[in-house]
Design an enzyme around this catalytic site. Structure first.
Site, PDB file in Angstrom:
ATOM      1  N   TYR A 141       0.742  -1.125  -0.274  1.00  0.00           N
ATOM      2  CA  TYR A 141      -0.160  -0.036  -0.138  1.00  0.00           C
ATOM      3  C   TYR A 141       0.983   1.441  -0.108  1.00  0.00           C
ATOM      4  O   TYR A 141       1.719   1.433   1.008  1.00  0.00           O
ATOM      5  CB  TYR A 141      -0.798  -0.087   1.127  1.00  0.00           C
ATOM      6  CG  TYR A 141      -1.667   1.295   1.521  1.00  0.00           C
ATOM      7  CD1 TYR A 141      -2.383   1.960   0.539  1.00  0.00           C
ATOM      8  CD2 TYR A 141      -2.303   1.177   2.710  1.00  0.00           C
ATOM      9  CE1 TYR A 141      -3.218   2.867   0.653  1.00  0.00           C
ATOM     10  CE2 TYR A 141      -3.051   2.500   3.113  1.00  0.00           C
ATOM     11  CZ  TYR A 141      -3.595   3.247   2.166  1.00  0.00           C
ATOM     12  OH  TYR A 141      -4.492   4.080   2.310  1.00  0.00           O
ATOM     13  N   LYS A 169      -1.170  -1.249  -4.186  1.00  0.00           N
ATOM     14  CA  LYS A 169      -2.309  -0.124  -4.109  1.00  0.00           C
ATOM     15  C   LYS A 169      -1.725   1.281  -4.284  1.00  0.00           C
ATOM     16  O   LYS A 169      -0.909   1.543  -3.284  1.00  0.00           O
ATOM     17  CB  LYS A 169      -2.897  -0.461  -2.671  1.00  0.00           C
ATOM     18  CG  LYS A 169      -4.020   0.441  -2.299  1.00  0.00           C
ATOM     19  CD  LYS A 169      -4.485   0.080  -1.184  1.00  0.00           C
ATOM     20  CE  LYS A 169      -5.496   1.218  -0.266  1.00  0.00           C
ATOM     21  NZ  LYS A 169      -5.967   0.457   1.240  1.00  0.00           N
TER      22      LYS A 169
HETATM   23  N1  LIG Z   1      -7.045   4.590   0.783  1.00  0.00           N
HETATM   24  C1  LIG Z   1      -8.350   3.877   1.269  1.00  0.00           C
HETATM   25  C2  LIG Z   1      -9.082   3.395   0.159  1.00  0.00           C
HETATM   26  C3  LIG Z   1     -10.495   3.437   0.737  1.00  0.00           C
HETATM   27  O1  LIG Z   1     -10.884   4.561   0.875  1.00  0.00           O
HETATM   28  C4  LIG Z   1      -7.805   2.962   2.332  1.00  0.00           C
HETATM   29  O2  LIG Z   1      -7.564   1.765   2.156  1.00  0.00           O
HETATM   30  O3  LIG Z   1      -7.633   3.450   3.425  1.00  0.00           O
END
Ligand SMILES: N[C@@H](CC=O)C(=O)O
Length: 309
Positions: A141, A169
């Site tokens: 992420y 992500k």
């Molecule tokens: N970036 C966000 C995605 C959801 O809105 C998260 O994972 O917190």
């Protein structure tokens, strides 16, 4: 191990924490929320993104949230991903170790986040996390607010040296960004922001999203994601309206008043009014009053009838 071999894709709904007036997590409501998300038949449920307030919970709370998610999803056959994210690498690795025991489809991690890591340090950390995950694939992420945001060429280098990372992500960009993504990132699933998913799918780049649109409506976001496979033109038209709705009604809370992304995601959930989440964040973060959500419900239903269902 790389994502070509993995089927993590589609519309992933964020597990949002119901927070009580005394700042406690309301676990009974959390259970109800998980059951509602399961019932919405989303592609999967994930915990502990920014919206899930991973940065603001104790280790005991972390364990309790993940256990509750795992037990309910496993019983229902619903795929789930655990966010082991934490700015401190030692705490994060411990979270990865405990998450792996629960056998999620993947574990989400961030890069260590106080002093920005070099590429080599990022590779070392991700490989260590992967060893700790004991065969469970990792999703990196790497949002725009991370201390170290990898460019696409840097990401290509890091991913080429981290076989356990099967997905990333991240924030997307315009046409050039998608061309660069195709050039630099191979064999790994990319997850773009929910409100850009039709663009990402249309470009042949996005595998899915950990989705803010699912915060607004898990069921509506799922239908929209399925529409992308059958009628990408119609899905792109809905995306334009989603983006306009975000720009006009949601983003100003961040730009004008400084609310966090988590506050915006919880506002979306309260507008969608699909479960017992509420807008409150844990201290010290400020949240948007519930009344704002109520004011925006008519606009959401009128402007996004395909989503707010
Ligand atoms: N970036 C966000 C995605 C959801 O809105 C998260 O994972 O917190």
């Amino acid at each position: 191990m790389k994502s070509g071999e993995h089927a993590i894709r589609g519309n992933w709904a964020s597990l949002l924490l119901p927070i009580e007036a005394d700042d406690a997590i309301e676990f009974r409501k959390l259970g109800v929320e998980i059951d509602i998300l399961i019932d919405a038949k989303v592609d999967g449920i994930y915990s502990n993104g920014t919206a899930g307030e991973f940065h603001n919970q104790t280790e005991e709370e972390f364990d309790r949230i993940q256990l509750m998610l795992a037990e309910r999803c496993q019983k229902a056959g619903m795929p789930f991903i655990i966010g082991a994210c934490q700015p401190d690498p030692a705490i994060m690795l411990n979270r990865v170790r405990r998450a792996a025991v629960l056998q999620p489809a993947a574990i989400q991690v961030i890069l260590p986040d106080w002093w920005p890591v070099t590429n080599e340090e990022a590779i070392d950390f991700l490989n260590r996390a992967s060893d700790t995950a004991n065969g469970i694939p990792l999703i990196l992420y790497n949002p725009p607010h991370a201390k170290r945001v990898l460019s696409l060429p840097e990401l290509g280098v890091v991913l080429a040296n981290t076989p356990g990372v099967v997905g990333v992500k991240l924030a997307d960009g315009g046409k050039d960004w998608y061309a660069d993504a195709r050039q630099h990132v191979h064999g790994v699933s990319l997850f773009v922001p929910g409100h850009h998913l039709a663009t990402g799918v249309g470009e042949g780049v996005a595998a899915g999203s950990f989705s803010n649109v699912a915060c607004l409506s898990p069921r509506g976001a799922q239908h929209w994601t399925e529409l992308m496979q059958n009628d990408i033109g119609a899905a792109l038209e809905i995306e334009q309206r989603i983006c306009r709705f975000m720009d006009e009604h949601i983003v100003p809370f961040r730009q004008k008043f400084g609310y966090s992304n988590a506050a915006l995601d919880k506002l979306l959930a309260a507008i969608g009014n699909w479960g017992p989440v509420g807008t409150r964040l844990r201290s010290p973060y400020r949240w948007i009053e519930q009344e704002e959500a109520e004011h925006l419900q008519t606009a959401a239903k009128t402007e996004l009838p395909e989503i707010v269902i």
